[in-house]
Design an enzyme around this catalytic site. Structure first.
Site, PDB file in Angstrom:
ATOM      1  N   HIS A  75      -4.048   5.984  -6.379  1.00 49.33           N
ATOM      2  CA  HIS A  75      -5.795   5.321  -5.606  1.00 49.33           C
ATOM      3  C   HIS A  75      -6.185   5.569  -5.006  1.00 49.33           C
ATOM      4  CE1 HIS A  75      -4.522   1.122  -8.538  1.00 49.33           C
ATOM      5  NE2 HIS A  75      -4.467   2.756  -9.031  1.00 49.33           N
ATOM      6  N   TYR A 204      -8.149  -7.114  -3.892  1.00 50.10           N
ATOM      7  CA  TYR A 204      -7.913  -8.273  -3.103  1.00 50.10           C
ATOM      8  C   TYR A 204      -9.035  -9.351  -3.408  1.00 50.10           C
ATOM      9  CZ  TYR A 204      -4.054  -6.112  -1.323  1.00 50.10           C
ATOM     10  OH  TYR A 204      -2.469  -4.829  -1.332  1.00 50.10           O
ATOM     11  N   PRO A 296       3.766  -9.571   1.537  1.00 46.38           N
ATOM     12  CA  PRO A 296       3.069  -8.777   0.752  1.00 46.38           C
ATOM     13  C   PRO A 296       1.900  -8.209   0.251  1.00 46.38           C
ATOM     14  CG  PRO A 296       3.908 -10.852  -0.623  1.00 46.38           C
ATOM     15  CD  PRO A 296       3.991 -11.311   1.369  1.00 46.38           C
ATOM     16  N   LYS A 300       3.716  -3.749   2.815  1.00 40.76           N
ATOM     17  CA  LYS A 300       4.578  -2.296   3.891  1.00 40.76           C
ATOM     18  C   LYS A 300       6.222  -2.174   3.263  1.00 40.76           C
ATOM     19  CE  LYS A 300       1.262  -0.903   5.489  1.00 40.76           C
ATOM     20  NZ  LYS A 300       0.566   0.356   4.410  1.00 40.76           N
ATOM     21  N   TYR A 388      -3.923   0.685   5.678  1.00 35.85           N
ATOM     22  CA  TYR A 388      -3.327   1.121   4.621  1.00 35.85           C
ATOM     23  C   TYR A 388      -2.426   1.594   3.913  1.00 35.85           C
ATOM     24  CZ  TYR A 388      -3.413  -1.419  -0.435  1.00 35.85           C
ATOM     25  OH  TYR A 388      -2.784  -1.898  -1.133  1.00 35.85           O
TER      26      TYR A 388
HETATM   27  C1  PHB Z   1       2.142  -5.237  -6.276  1.00 35.68           C
HETATM   28  O1  PHB Z   1       1.297  -4.221  -6.916  1.00 35.68           O
HETATM   29  O2  PHB Z   1       3.313  -5.679  -6.315  1.00 35.68           O
HETATM   30  C2  PHB Z   1       1.654  -5.426  -5.316  1.00 35.68           C
HETATM   31  C3  PHB Z   1       0.178  -4.362  -4.642  1.00 35.68           C
HETATM   32  C4  PHB Z   1      -0.070  -4.450  -3.940  1.00 35.68           C
HETATM   33  C5  PHB Z   1       0.747  -5.682  -2.579  1.00 35.68           C
HETATM   34  C6  PHB Z   1       1.700  -6.171  -3.099  1.00 35.68           C
HETATM   35  C7  PHB Z   1       2.242  -6.051  -4.187  1.00 35.68           C
HETATM   36  O3  PHB Z   1      -0.346  -5.768  -1.182  1.00 35.68           O
END
Ligand code: PHB
Ligand code: APR
Length: 400
Positions: A75, A204, A296, A300, A388
């Site tokens: 991505h 997000y 989460p 990280k 990120y």
């Molecule tokens: C996930 O795909 O589980 C995932 C992706 C991004 C995050 C946290 C978890 O910030």
């Protein structure tokens, strides 16, 4: 009792313990991994799934990246969604070519267990009563039981890779460690669903009803989270309610809809930030979740674990080659610089995107202003993108 001997005894077969064992093997150093759960449990445990470029490079260089290269989804951007509109952060362009790879943590674990066993590596699953001893001396020991038999491993070093609830960190005498902790007043309710992700990239979403995140595992499987109470009772979340709430939190002026499908897994995760310093005591070295936890939101956790053990494997290898202790002594200091950077980023993402209850709405208006800024200012978006996609693995002073 069976007496065994190895160079490095590793407690925990999560990403930290397994990557450490594999990197040591590549340096010609012998290790034994002791894990309290079954192999099936660790290979199926649902965790996050975002790998930074540095982690991808490390796994590739270590020769365990073949399936990740085939099945991982690269991505180049993410979307921040607020006020019912999406804003893409083009991480690739902003960082001069960096990207993330979406590949589930338990797939990384499967690949590593396969590689360890194929190379003749020893992993004791279902170990009980695991204890570590004498790590202040030059002859640390690990004791445990498996299938009713008692084992004792003599080693030169112990890798404390047994996660936040493990036994290694608490085995360090009182007064040595300093802990820093922040517990958030919310958790994530996460689902895996047999539904094609409605976006090619992660979304997000900051919404008045709470945060939500659309991620994925494959082009057919969505991984979706919604902000909930930290002690949320899953029984009050039948599938229909989950989808309805998610659809509201992802709504856009343009009529965006998530694809729905059978929910094949759900769970609630509480959120905390935690650091224990230093990450070493005598011949015991803590790595990964055993030493630090991040919420989460910044994805990280696994990446920090990989960064820790990369330094640790190198430091141990230097010691075996030359007897030099400098890198071992600097292990904690080197790791903690990255850890605190990631702590700040994870806290910042969490604070910008989640709904904080109470008050008069000041926080929500401030968050929207911040999101406007992050998506409108190239400088602010670049900062997000750099963090990120992950700090490079060779920070100044980290070059080992
Ligand atoms: C996930 O795909 O589980 C995932 C992706 C991004 C995050 C946290 C978890 O910030
Ligand atoms: N003895 C042996 N093994 C133990 C013990 C014990 N007493 N206690 C815990 N373990 C094992 C756990 O069962 C687990 O398999 O240690 C392992 C720790 O693995 P993780 O919790 O996955 O931690 P870590 O390897 O540091 O991975 C980093 O990144 O995405 C985040 O939190 C997520 O797991 C992830 C972490």
């Amino acid at each position: 009792m069976s007496a065994l001997r190895t160079q490095v005894g590793i407690v925990g077969a999560g990403p930290a313990g397994l990557i450490l064992s594999h990197l040591l093997h590549l340096e010609g150093i012998d290790s034994i991994v002791i894990e309290s759960q079954t192999r099936k449990h660790v290979e199926e445990r649902i965790r996050a799934g975002v790998l930074e470029q540095g982690t991808v490079d490390l796994l590739n260089q270590a020769g365990v990246g073949e399936r990740m290269r085939r099945e991982g989804l690269v991505h180049r951007g993410i979307e921040l969604r607020f006020n019912r509109r999406g804003h893409r952060i083009d991480m690739h362009e902003l960082t001069g070519g960096r990207a993330i790879t979406v590949y589930a943590q338990h797939e990384v674990v499967k690949d590593l267990i396969g590689a360890r066993l194929q190379a003749g590596g020893q992993i004791f699953f279902e170990a009980a009563q695991v204890e570590i001893h004498d790590f202040e001396s030059e002859r640390p020991r690990i004791a445990f039981q498996q299938a009713g038999a008692a084992y004792q491993i003599a080693c030169d070093f112990i890798g404390g890779c047994d996660g936040f609830h493990g036994i290694c960190r608490p085995a360090i005498p009182a007064g040595v460690l300093r802990s820093y902790e922040k517990v958030y007043p919310f958790g994530w309710l996460g689902i895996l669903a047999e539904a094609a992700p409605a976006s090619r990239e992660l979304i997000y979403s900051c919404h008045e009803r709470g945060f939500a995140l659309l991620s994925m595992r494959t082009p057919q499987i969505s991984r979706v989270y919604l902000q909930c109470r930290p002690d949320e009772d899953l029984a009050s979340w039948p599938d229909d309610r989950i989808w309805e709430e998610l659809q509201r939190r992802f709504e856009t002026a343009g009529g965006f809809r998530l694809n729905q499908g059978p929910i094949i897994q759900k769970g609630v995760t509480a959120m905390r930030s935690f650091v224990a310093e230093p990450m070493q005591f005598g011949r015991l070295f803590l790595a990964g979740d055993a030493a630090h936890i991040v919420p989460p939101t910044g994805a990280k956790g696994l990446n920090l674990a990989a960064a820790d053990v990369r330094i640790l494997a190198r430091a141990i290898a230097v010691w075996y080659r030359s007897g030099a202790v400098d890198l071992l002594q600097r292990y904690s200091e080197i790791c903690l610089r990255r850890v605190w950077r990631a702590q700040h980023f994870s806290w910042w993402m969490t604070s910008m995107l989640h709904r904080f209850e109470g008050g008069d709405g000041f926080d929500y208006r401030r968050q929207l202003a911040e999101l406007e800024h992050v998506t409108a200012s190239r400088a602010a978006a670049t900062s997000l993108a750099e963090n990120y996609t992950g700090l490079p693995f060779d920070l100044p002073g980290e070059c080992v």
